[in-house]
Design an enzyme around this catalytic site. Structure first.
Site, mmCIF file in Angstrom:
data_model
loop_
_atom_site.group_PDB
_atom_site.id
_atom_site.type_symbol
_atom_site.label_atom_id
_atom_site.label_comp_id
_atom_site.label_asym_id
_atom_site.label_seq_id
_atom_site.Cartn_x
_atom_site.Cartn_y
_atom_site.Cartn_z
ATOM 1 N N SER A 120 -113.379 46.925 6.780
ATOM 2 C CA SER A 120 -114.438 46.643 7.748
ATOM 3 C C SER A 120 -114.848 45.177 7.712
ATOM 4 C CB SER A 120 -115.686 47.461 7.412
ATOM 5 O OG SER A 120 -115.408 48.828 7.433
ATOM 6 N N HIS A 141 -108.338 47.852 12.570
ATOM 7 C CA HIS A 141 -109.667 48.359 12.211
ATOM 8 C C HIS A 141 -110.111 49.440 13.193
ATOM 9 C CE1 HIS A 141 -114.228 47.664 11.792
ATOM 10 N NE2 HIS A 141 -113.817 48.478 10.854
ATOM 11 N N GLU A 153 -110.008 47.334 16.551
ATOM 12 C CA GLU A 153 -109.913 45.873 16.466
ATOM 13 C C GLU A 153 -108.590 45.514 15.795
ATOM 14 O OE1 GLU A 153 -114.349 44.026 15.994
ATOM 15 O OE2 GLU A 153 -113.607 45.099 14.262
ATOM 16 N N ASN A 191 -118.617 44.866 13.401
ATOM 17 C CA ASN A 191 -119.508 44.943 12.229
ATOM 18 C C ASN A 191 -120.313 43.669 12.009
ATOM 19 O OD1 ASN A 191 -119.019 47.574 11.580
ATOM 20 N ND2 ASN A 191 -117.225 47.097 10.357
HETATM 21 P P1 NAD Z 1 -114.506 57.048 1.937
HETATM 22 O O1 NAD Z 1 -115.380 56.796 0.767
HETATM 23 O O2 NAD Z 1 -114.765 58.245 2.806
HETATM 24 O O3 NAD Z 1 -112.957 57.190 1.447
HETATM 25 C C1 NAD Z 1 -112.331 56.275 0.603
HETATM 26 C C2 NAD Z 1 -111.138 56.997 -0.037
HETATM 27 O O4 NAD Z 1 -110.370 56.033 -0.768
HETATM 28 C C3 NAD Z 1 -111.549 58.105 -1.025
HETATM 29 O O5 NAD Z 1 -110.918 59.318 -0.676
HETATM 30 C C4 NAD Z 1 -111.033 57.565 -2.363
HETATM 31 O O6 NAD Z 1 -110.601 58.608 -3.248
HETATM 32 C C5 NAD Z 1 -109.874 56.699 -1.906
HETATM 33 N N1 NAD Z 1 -109.414 55.738 -2.906
HETATM 34 C C6 NAD Z 1 -110.153 54.974 -3.737
HETATM 35 N N2 NAD Z 1 -109.330 54.249 -4.540
HETATM 36 C C7 NAD Z 1 -108.054 54.562 -4.170
HETATM 37 C C8 NAD Z 1 -106.772 54.154 -4.638
HETATM 38 N N3 NAD Z 1 -106.638 53.271 -5.609
HETATM 39 N N4 NAD Z 1 -105.673 54.680 -4.038
HETATM 40 C C9 NAD Z 1 -105.798 55.578 -3.037
HETATM 41 N N5 NAD Z 1 -106.986 56.008 -2.567
HETATM 42 C C10 NAD Z 1 -108.098 55.502 -3.126
HETATM 43 O O7 NAD Z 1 -114.500 55.694 2.775
HETATM 44 P P2 NAD Z 1 -114.178 55.485 4.342
HETATM 45 O O8 NAD Z 1 -115.453 55.540 5.098
HETATM 46 O O9 NAD Z 1 -113.045 56.364 4.745
HETATM 47 O O10 NAD Z 1 -113.716 53.960 4.345
HETATM 48 C C11 NAD Z 1 -112.392 53.580 4.016
HETATM 49 C C12 NAD Z 1 -112.105 52.200 4.572
HETATM 50 O O11 NAD Z 1 -112.305 52.207 5.996
HETATM 51 C C13 NAD Z 1 -112.994 51.083 4.011
HETATM 52 O O12 NAD Z 1 -112.236 49.909 3.915
HETATM 53 C C14 NAD Z 1 -114.060 50.957 5.093
HETATM 54 O O13 NAD Z 1 -114.653 49.691 5.116
HETATM 55 C C15 NAD Z 1 -113.226 51.191 6.349
HETATM 56 N N6 NAD Z 1 -113.976 51.629 7.524
HETATM 57 C C16 NAD Z 1 -115.015 52.510 7.390
HETATM 58 C C17 NAD Z 1 -115.728 52.900 8.527
HETATM 59 C C18 NAD Z 1 -116.882 53.861 8.407
HETATM 60 O O14 NAD Z 1 -117.661 53.991 9.363
HETATM 61 N N7 NAD Z 1 -117.024 54.570 7.315
HETATM 62 C C19 NAD Z 1 -115.363 52.425 9.792
HETATM 63 C C20 NAD Z 1 -114.261 51.558 9.895
HETATM 64 C C21 NAD Z 1 -113.586 51.155 8.757
#
Ligand code: NAD
Length: 292
Positions: A120, A141, A153, A191
């Protein structure tokens, strides 16, 4: 141009399951990996449930759901992603976590494979520089929830080549999403605008200008936002919100991006929003109840 026939997703959280969902519906075989096998299992169940809801709303047919589910497989190890043409890293928003994944991932991939991150906020150029293929590295993204949100994005790092950019464009278009191209500056476009607004809402709460319900109602009815900013923060995940604010604060060196101490406190408490059942609202009962 390199064609993307098979996709890997590393990180099976709320974004990973959404990305796997839309790839599978678009007919692209997808492998889902996570450091926690339980998260992969949960993600597969969530995708199944979300697709069933789409069938219930007549958005997709039952046949499309069945076919799509066959396109998704669990990848218990990173090695299992070795024949993917594109791997999207979508693990926790922490640079050291992402770097560790990239260091493990790149050596198992074929030379033509593209590596993308769904970060993000973190610099695409810096993450790219830690890999063996900065020219084949890009930011893709997605927005949350991935199956519903229309925008993606695309962010080129300084070294990303045209072939990678064009192949990524083709891939995102195949998913039925609209592209906004952003330059590689902290938090990109959406963001950069959205998170300071959410952080300001948390300051408004912190300073006692309004309570949780008041602030969310004010922005829903007074600015016609579909969700209040605190509800939205819970939906995004408060850990992700804090990480994005920290990247903005450090990357742009401007005190206006200082993360609100109340946001820090919620994250320290493990009250990370919906995914932890508690954040600015408590989701453990039938109806969300404000926690302040
Ligand atoms: P989340 O906490 O729901 O999921 C993260 C996952 O990553 C978990 O299942 C965790 O077990 C896994 N993980 C951690 N370390 C790991 C590793 N070494 N190898 C493999 N898996 C691993 O988080 P999310 O909301 O899905 O966010 C994930 C990414 O997407 C982040 O970079 C976030 O910034 C981005 N993002 C989030 C949103 C949002 O609204 N939540 C929107 C766009 C982008």
């Amino acid at each position: 141009m390199a064609s993307i026939r098979k996709v890997g997703v590393v990180g099976a959280g709320q974004m990973g399951n959404g990305i796997a969902h839309v790839c599978a519906l678009a007919g692209i075989p997808v492998l889902l990996n996570d450091v926690s096998p339980a998260r992969i299992k949960d993600a597969l169940a969530i995708i199944n449930g979300n697709m069933a809801r789409q069938v219930g709303k007549n958005l997709i047919s039952e046949d499309a759901r069945k076919t799509a589910l066959k396109n998704i497989s669990a990848a218990d190890t990173i090695d299992a992603l070795s024949d993917c043409d594109l791997v999207i890293e979508t693990a926790t928003e922490k640079e050291d976590v992402k770097r560790k994944i990239l260091a493990e991932l790149c050596p198992v991939l074929q030379p033509h494979a593209i590596v993308a991150t769904n970060t993000s906020s973190i610099s695409i150029t810096r993450l790219a520089a830690s890999t063996d293929r900065p020219e084949k590295f890009i930011g893709i993204h997605f927005m949350n929830p991935v199956p519903l949100m229309e925008l993606v994005e695309l962010i080129r790092g300084i070294a990303t080549n045209d072939e990678t950019f064009e192949a990524s464009k083709e891939f995102v278009t195949k998913l039925g999403k609209t592209i906004a191209v952003a330059e590689d500056f902290p938090a990109f476009i959406v963001n950069r605008i959205l998170l300071p607004m959410i952080n300001e809402a948390i300051y408004t709460l912190y300073e006692g200008v309004g309570n949780v319900e008041g602030i969310d109602t004010a922005m829903r009815l007074g600015a016609h936002h579909p969700m209040g900013p605190l509800e939205l923060a819970d939906f995004i995940g408060l850990d992700t919100c804090l990480s994005v604010m920290q990247v903005l604060h450090e990357g742009l060196a401007d005190s206006k991006y200082r993360p609100c101490p109340l946001l820090v406190k919620y994250v320290e408490a493990g009250w990370l929003g919906r995914k932890a059942q508690r954040g600015f609202y408590d989701y453990r009962g039938e109806k969300p109840v404000p926690t302040r």
